[in-house]
Scaffold this motif. Sequence first.
Motif: not given
Length: 240
Positions: A125-127, A129-131, A186-191, A219-224
């Motif tokens: 699911h996360i993959r 959304e990154e796409y 990765i996700e912390l930096a991404d957010n 969506q990134e918040n949700d990934h984290l």
Amino acid sequence: MAHAAKLGTNVTGVQMSPKDTESLLEAVNEIHPDVPGDTSGLMRERAERASEAERIGSVPLPGSAKGMLKSSMDMLRGKSPEILLDKMGERLAYERNGVRLYDAMIAKVKGSDTPDSELVGTLQHIRDEEYEHMMLVARHIETLGADPTAQTPCADVVGVLGMGALQTITDPRTNVEQCMNALLTIELADNAAWEMLIELAEAGGHPNIAQDFKHALDQENDHLVKVKTAMRRSLIGQVT
Ligand SMILES: [Fe+2]
């Protein structure tokens, strides 16, 4: 691939051999470096090289994309619009790398001794959304009349930054929890980067782009949350 850290014959610590530790400490006092000086020379050298070095690449001139319909374009405006383009190029590279990292992570989980199908579903699911984010940024780079296939300087830099995570996850010996830790970084930096990009788009006079990016940030918040939850579930589950 085992999940848990294992007790074994690790001899890297000094407590393994107090006698050797004693002679090691004696040697530190008796044997001096054969090169005079201290680390201040290293700092001087680095400062000198930094002052002499050229930049890492450049941002290509926008407005050159062929076949663009003028009406669909959101022309660049404001002071130094190349900064927004550079950071959008960065996000595009980062999200593309994210897709590769999650693909590698899914393979890691499938290859573990107790494959967790729920975790595979979350990662997939996360993959995806990154796409989506990667394609969203590419589309908006085009609406600014720029070329999403060009590697901007910041895109180059995040490629180097992401190498640690990529090496960690693609190392066949690392376990699921160690790799989830790489994804957490990765996700912390991404957010934080999406937050910054939204501010930049707003300040640069592109509210429509900023609005689309806010959806990506949600969506990134949700990934984290998902990555943290998976880590907690797995690690706490092993000690209780
Ligand atoms: Fe993400």
